[in-house]
Design an enzyme around this catalytic site. Structure first.
Site, PDB file in Angstrom:
ATOM      1  N   ARG A 234       0.832  -1.212   0.000  1.00 13.36           N
ATOM      2  CA  ARG A 234       0.000   0.000   0.000  1.00 13.36           C
ATOM      3  C   ARG A 234       0.864   1.259   0.000  1.00 13.36           C
ATOM      4  NH1 ARG A 234      -3.682   3.001   4.008  1.00 13.36           N
ATOM      5  NH2 ARG A 234      -5.247   3.838   2.581  1.00 13.36           N
TER       6      ARG A 234
ATOM      7  N   HIS B 270       0.801   4.285  -2.784  1.00  4.96           N
ATOM      8  CA  HIS B 270       0.605   5.694  -2.435  1.00  4.96           C
ATOM      9  C   HIS B 270       1.792   6.543  -2.860  1.00  4.96           C
ATOM     10  CE1 HIS B 270      -2.859   5.353   0.716  1.00  4.96           C
ATOM     11  NE2 HIS B 270      -3.075   4.629  -0.353  1.00  4.96           N
TER      12      HIS B 270
ATOM     13  N   GLY C 139       4.849  10.440  -8.140  1.00  8.88           N
ATOM     14  CA  GLY C 139       5.714   9.436  -8.754  1.00  8.88           C
ATOM     15  C   GLY C 139       6.408   8.531  -7.750  1.00  8.88           C
TER      16      GLY C 139
ATOM     17  N   ASP D  80       9.064   7.828  -6.008  1.00  4.03           N
ATOM     18  CA  ASP D  80      10.277   8.588  -5.693  1.00  4.03           C
ATOM     19  C   ASP D  80      10.548   8.669  -4.195  1.00  4.03           C
ATOM     20  OD1 ASP D  80       8.269  10.204  -4.804  1.00  4.03           O
ATOM     21  OD2 ASP D  80       8.712  11.895  -6.138  1.00  4.03           O
TER      22      ASP D  80
ATOM     23  N   SER E 142       8.989   9.869  -1.914  1.00  2.00           N
ATOM     24  CA  SER E 142       8.547  11.100  -1.246  1.00  2.00           C
ATOM     25  C   SER E 142       7.607  10.774  -0.084  1.00  2.00           C
ATOM     26  CB  SER E 142       7.851  12.034  -2.240  1.00  2.00           C
ATOM     27  OG  SER E 142       6.865  11.330  -2.955  1.00  2.00           O
TER      28      SER E 142
ATOM     29  N   ASN F 259      -4.162  10.323   4.076  1.00  2.00           N
ATOM     30  CA  ASN F 259      -3.178   9.252   4.200  1.00  2.00           C
ATOM     31  C   ASN F 259      -3.526   8.455   5.440  1.00  2.00           C
ATOM     32  OD1 ASN F 259      -0.909   7.737   4.853  1.00  2.00           O
ATOM     33  ND2 ASN F 259       0.072   9.534   5.783  1.00  2.00           N
TER      34      ASN F 259
ATOM     35  N   PRO G 192      -7.092   7.312  -4.437  1.00  2.00           N
ATOM     36  CA  PRO G 192      -8.501   6.915  -4.445  1.00  2.00           C
ATOM     37  C   PRO G 192      -9.024   6.791  -3.025  1.00  2.00           C
ATOM     38  CG  PRO G 192      -7.103   4.995  -4.826  1.00  2.00           C
ATOM     39  CD  PRO G 192      -6.191   6.188  -4.760  1.00  2.00           C
TER      40      PRO G 192
ATOM     41  N   HIS H  66      -6.165  -5.901  -2.617  1.00  2.00           N
ATOM     42  CA  HIS H  66      -7.015  -6.054  -1.424  1.00  2.00           C
ATOM     43  C   HIS H  66      -7.328  -7.523  -1.132  1.00  2.00           C
ATOM     44  CE1 HIS H  66      -8.522  -1.592  -1.615  1.00  2.00           C
ATOM     45  NE2 HIS H  66      -7.245  -1.696  -1.327  1.00  2.00           N
ATOM     46  N   THR H  67      -6.595  -8.420  -1.728  1.00  2.00           N
ATOM     47  CA  THR H  67      -6.644  -9.834  -1.352  1.00  2.00           C
ATOM     48  C   THR H  67      -5.820 -10.070  -0.087  1.00  2.00           C
ATOM     49  OG1 THR H  67      -6.166 -12.102  -2.089  1.00  2.00           O
ATOM     50  CG2 THR H  67      -4.678 -10.410  -2.852  1.00  2.00           C
TER      51      THR H  67
ATOM     52  N   ASP I 176      -9.721  -9.444   2.754  1.00  3.99           N
ATOM     53  CA  ASP I 176     -10.199 -10.691   2.136  1.00  3.99           C
ATOM     54  C   ASP I 176     -10.544 -11.640   3.267  1.00  3.99           C
ATOM     55  OD1 ASP I 176     -10.464 -13.240   1.132  1.00  3.99           O
ATOM     56  OD2 ASP I 176      -8.613 -13.190  -0.061  1.00  3.99           O
TER      57      ASP I 176
ATOM     58  N   THR J 106      -9.338 -15.724   2.554  1.00  4.39           N
ATOM     59  CA  THR J 106      -7.913 -16.097   2.622  1.00  4.39           C
ATOM     60  C   THR J 106      -7.093 -14.822   2.861  1.00  4.39           C
ATOM     61  OG1 THR J 106      -7.748 -15.935   0.206  1.00  4.39           O
ATOM     62  CG2 THR J 106      -8.121 -18.134   1.101  1.00  4.39           C
TER      63      THR J 106
ATOM     64  N   ASP K 169      -3.962 -14.137  -3.706  1.00  5.18           N
ATOM     65  CA  ASP K 169      -4.634 -15.009  -4.665  1.00  5.18           C
ATOM     66  C   ASP K 169      -5.793 -14.238  -5.314  1.00  5.18           C
ATOM     67  OD1 ASP K 169      -6.506 -14.787  -2.639  1.00  5.18           O
ATOM     68  OD2 ASP K 169      -6.332 -16.859  -1.972  1.00  5.18           O
TER      69      ASP K 169
HETATM   70  C1  HEM Z   1      -9.078   1.369  -6.145  1.00  9.11           C
HETATM   71  C2  HEM Z   1      -9.027   2.234  -5.206  1.00  9.11           C
HETATM   72  C3  HEM Z   1      -8.504   1.961  -3.823  1.00  9.11           C
HETATM   73  C4  HEM Z   1      -9.074   2.418  -2.682  1.00  9.11           C
HETATM   74  C5  HEM Z   1     -10.303   3.275  -2.576  1.00  9.11           C
HETATM   75  C6  HEM Z   1      -8.277   1.911  -1.594  1.00  9.11           C
HETATM   76  C7  HEM Z   1      -8.519   2.187  -0.272  1.00  9.11           C
HETATM   77  C8  HEM Z   1      -7.938   1.510   0.777  1.00  9.11           C
HETATM   78  C9  HEM Z   1      -8.271   1.709   2.165  1.00  9.11           C
HETATM   79  C10 HEM Z   1      -9.257   2.728   2.692  1.00  9.11           C
HETATM   80  C11 HEM Z   1      -7.565   0.822   2.887  1.00  9.11           C
HETATM   81  C12 HEM Z   1      -7.592   0.621   4.391  1.00  9.11           C
HETATM   82  C13 HEM Z   1      -6.535   1.445   5.071  1.00  9.11           C
HETATM   83  C14 HEM Z   1      -6.616   1.332   6.557  1.00  9.11           C
HETATM   84  O1  HEM Z   1      -7.714   1.321   7.112  1.00  9.11           O
HETATM   85  O2  HEM Z   1      -5.557   1.263   7.197  1.00  9.11           O
HETATM   86  C15 HEM Z   1      -6.766   0.066   1.964  1.00  9.11           C
HETATM   87  C16 HEM Z   1      -5.904  -0.935   2.313  1.00  9.11           C
HETATM   88  C17 HEM Z   1      -5.005  -1.509   1.430  1.00  9.11           C
HETATM   89  N1  HEM Z   1      -4.832  -1.160   0.116  1.00  9.11           N
HETATM   90 FE1  HEM Z   1      -6.071  -0.056  -0.991  1.00  9.11          FE
HETATM   91  N2  HEM Z   1      -7.258   1.170  -2.088  1.00  9.11           N
HETATM   92  C18 HEM Z   1      -7.338   1.180  -3.448  1.00  9.11           C
HETATM   93  C19 HEM Z   1      -6.437   0.599  -4.312  1.00  9.11           C
HETATM   94  C20 HEM Z   1      -5.295  -0.066  -3.915  1.00  9.11           C
HETATM   95  C21 HEM Z   1      -4.199  -0.433  -4.790  1.00  9.11           C
HETATM   96  C22 HEM Z   1      -4.118  -0.092  -6.267  1.00  9.11           C
HETATM   97  C23 HEM Z   1      -3.283  -1.080  -4.033  1.00  9.11           C
HETATM   98  C24 HEM Z   1      -1.942  -1.648  -4.408  1.00  9.11           C
HETATM   99  C25 HEM Z   1      -1.555  -1.973  -5.600  1.00  9.11           C
HETATM  100  C26 HEM Z   1      -3.828  -1.157  -2.697  1.00  9.11           C
HETATM  101  C27 HEM Z   1      -3.253  -1.809  -1.643  1.00  9.11           C
HETATM  102  C28 HEM Z   1      -3.805  -1.906  -0.386  1.00  9.11           C
HETATM  103  C29 HEM Z   1      -3.318  -2.818   0.627  1.00  9.11           C
HETATM  104  C30 HEM Z   1      -2.231  -3.863   0.449  1.00  9.11           C
HETATM  105  C31 HEM Z   1      -4.067  -2.568   1.779  1.00  9.11           C
HETATM  106  C32 HEM Z   1      -3.906  -3.223   3.145  1.00  9.11           C
HETATM  107  C33 HEM Z   1      -2.924  -2.398   3.946  1.00  9.11           C
HETATM  108  C34 HEM Z   1      -2.557  -3.027   5.283  1.00  9.11           C
HETATM  109  O3  HEM Z   1      -2.991  -4.121   5.604  1.00  9.11           O
HETATM  110  O4  HEM Z   1      -1.778  -2.374   6.009  1.00  9.11           O
HETATM  111  N3  HEM Z   1      -5.025  -0.501  -2.660  1.00  9.11           N
HETATM  112  N4  HEM Z   1      -7.001   0.522   0.687  1.00  9.11           N
HETATM  113  C1  LIG Z   2       1.973   7.161   8.958  1.00  4.98           C
HETATM  114  C2  LIG Z   2       1.463   8.525   9.053  1.00  4.98           C
HETATM  115  O1  LIG Z   2       2.206   9.470   8.985  1.00  4.98           O
HETATM  116  N1  LIG Z   2       0.143   8.647   9.187  1.00  4.98           N
HETATM  117  C3  LIG Z   2      -0.495   9.933   9.301  1.00  4.98           C
HETATM  118  C4  LIG Z   2      -1.622  10.041   8.284  1.00  4.98           C
HETATM  119  O2  LIG Z   2      -2.429  11.162   8.540  1.00  4.98           O
HETATM  120  C5  LIG Z   2      -2.977  11.234   9.865  1.00  4.98           C
HETATM  121  C6  LIG Z   2      -3.936  12.392   9.916  1.00  4.98           C
HETATM  122  O3  LIG Z   2      -3.277  13.594   9.674  1.00  4.98           O
HETATM  123  C7  LIG Z   2      -1.843  11.340  10.871  1.00  4.98           C
HETATM  124  O4  LIG Z   2      -2.338  11.424  12.180  1.00  4.98           O
HETATM  125  C8  LIG Z   2      -0.972  10.098  10.746  1.00  4.98           C
HETATM  126  O5  LIG Z   2       0.132  10.194  11.602  1.00  4.98           O
END
Ligand code: HEM
Ligand SMILES: CC(=O)N[C@H]1CO[C@H](CO)[C@@H](O)[C@@H]1O
Ligand SMILES: *[C@@H]1O[C@H](CO)[C@@H](O)[C@H](O)[C@H]1NC(C)=O
Ligand SMILES: *[C@@H]1O[C@H](CO)[C@@H](O)[C@H](O)[C@H]1NC(C)=O
Length: 340
Positions: free
Chosen positions: A71, A75, A81, A83, A85, A103, A173, A203-204, A256, A259, A264
């Site tokens: 993730r 981001h 890009g 990079d 950042s 974020n 997004p 999101h698997t 998911d 699993t 997957d």
């Molecule tokens: C299509 C639009 C997408 C939206 C709206 C979205 C939104 C989110 C949100 C809200 C979370 C939960 C964050 C949290 O509560 O800590 C999440 C988790 C995650 N997203 Fe997305 N995401 C999107 C696309 C992607 C893409 C393209 C990737 C990677 C290629 C990705 C990878 C992940 C991963 C791996 C997690 C789990 C993070 C963790 O377990 O720490 N997402 N996403």
């Molecule tokens: C990891 C990180 O820096 N998370 C920040 C994302 O944004 C929130 C809201 O401003 C911060 O509180 C978190 O520290």
């Protein structure tokens, strides 16, 4: 045995996809044409090995690392890009990208992984391997560790010279975006509808905090019930799990449910059965541009892995910087000119 077989199948197809991606995308991101898989061959020949060892150990000791890093990489690439950042820490003079409002909780484990890998690299080849490349390679290794496909990572990215929270809004997004808005956010990075659907397959793995989907399960649009496109059993289980989320915002659910730790194609099967967690997940099954792809990936994991690989190759070169457009940071969380 089945796993092994899947790996063999996915190791060959991506070669063709990766070539096509590199050729096409370098028209849009010209700097990407300068990247190469051999970039550190002379200057830090063991770079990939060193990163892989650190990352593997970290994932074994903390299994949430992989999803968090994937993730973080996404981001980073979508905001200015690929990079690094997103790795910069804020200080008294600058509020960096990672502290932008939308974020949401990028996990500390992911940042820590990159910092550890960088520290190991600095011992062998100081000042050579960029943090942006470390993040790209670490992500690839971690996806593979979870059972996902292997893909080649072209190297030579420079690290950003700036990172500002003000650049984040609009680039990432959000779960409550409409499908048109989601398609748009991806199109701005030259990513297609296919890339959107294939990358959402990330999101698997991993989890989401209750606040990210609370509006779907508690009094959906004032109805008092849950979003009717969700399976009732699933929504009720989530209501229970999240009952206390306002008092305890750390409560989270697996993305998911079937699993959770395996990379997957289950995500797509879930989405078709009302087991999508975020509104954006479910909306992929509801639109005629995205649903056929969801169905295709749900039925055929090889097709998903091929398209995910292709999309990750594209994602990995979004807005990359070369030459004087960047630097090789000594520390991944600070610009060089601040640490001297
Ligand atoms: C299509 C639009 C997408 C939206 C709206 C979205 C939104 C989110 C949100 C809200 C979370 C939960 C964050 C949290 O509560 O800590 C999440 C988790 C995650 N997203 Fe997305 N995401 C999107 C696309 C992607 C893409 C393209 C990737 C990677 C290629 C990705 C990878 C992940 C991963 C791996 C997690 C789990 C993070 C963790 O377990 O720490 N997402 N996403
Ligand atoms: C990891 C990180 O820096 N998370 C920040 C994302 O944004 C929130 C809201 O401003 C911060 O509180 C978190 O520290
Ligand atoms: C979407 O959620 C964000 C917070 O994450 C909120 O600021 C925004 O107003 C919401 N947009 C819509 C259209 O509901
Ligand atoms: C699954 O998709 C792959 C890649 O597109 C294709 O080569 C294969 O024939 C498909 N398998 C089935 C059973 O449709």
């Amino acid at each position: 045995m089945r796993n092994k077989l899947a790996l063999v199948v996915t190791m060959t197809a991506p070669v063709a996809a990766s070539l096509a991606a590199a050729l096409l995308l370098s028209l849009v991101y010209p700097a990407a044409a300068k990247l190469s898989t051999e970039y550190y061959q002379k200057t830090c020949p063991n770079a990939e090995q060193i990163i892989s060892e650190v990352v593997t150990n970290k994932q074994i000791s903390n299994p949430t690392t992989a999803a968090g890093t994937l993730r973080l990489f996404f981001h980073d690439c979508f905001v200015g890009g690929c990079d690094a950042s997103m790795l910069i820490s804020s200080n008294a003079f600058n509020r960096a990208e990672r502290d932008a409002d939308d974020n949401v909780s990028l996990p500390g484990d992911a940042f820590d992984t990159i910092i550890r890998a960088k520290t190991a690299l600095e011992l062998q080849c100081p000042g050579v391997v960029s943090c942006a490349d470390v993040l790209a390679l670490a992500t690839r290794d971690l996806v593979l560790m979870l059972g996902g496909p292997f893909y080649a990572v072209h190297l030579g990215r420079k690290d950003a010279l700036g990172s500002s929270a003000t650049t984040v809004p609009g680039n990432l997004p959000r779960p409550n975006m409409t499908i048109d808005e989601l398609i748009d956010v991806f199109a701005k990075k030259q990513m297609t509808v296919q890339d959107l659907v294939a990358l959402s397959g990330a999101h698997t793995v991993g989890f989401s905090h209750c606040s990210e989907f609370a509006s779907r399960i508690f009094s959906y649009k004032g109805s008092g019930g849950h979003d009717p496109t969700m399976s009732a059993q699933y929504a009720e289980a989530l209501q229970k799990a999240c009952a206390n989320y306002q008092k305890d915002p750390t409560i989270a659910a697996f993305n998911d449910v079937m699993t959770p730790g395996k990379f997957d194609n289950m995500y797509y099967q879930n989405v078709l059965r009302g087991l999508g967690l975020l509104a954006s997940d479910s909306s992929l099954a509801a639109d005629k541009r995205t649903r056929p792809l969801v169905e295709r990936y749900a039925a055929n994991q090889t097709a998903f892995f091929d398209d995910f690989t292709h999309a990750m190759e594209k994602l990995s070169i979004v807005g990359v910087k070369i030459g004087r457009k960047g630097e090789v940071r000594r520390r991944c969380d600070e610009f060089n000119n601040l640490s001297t």
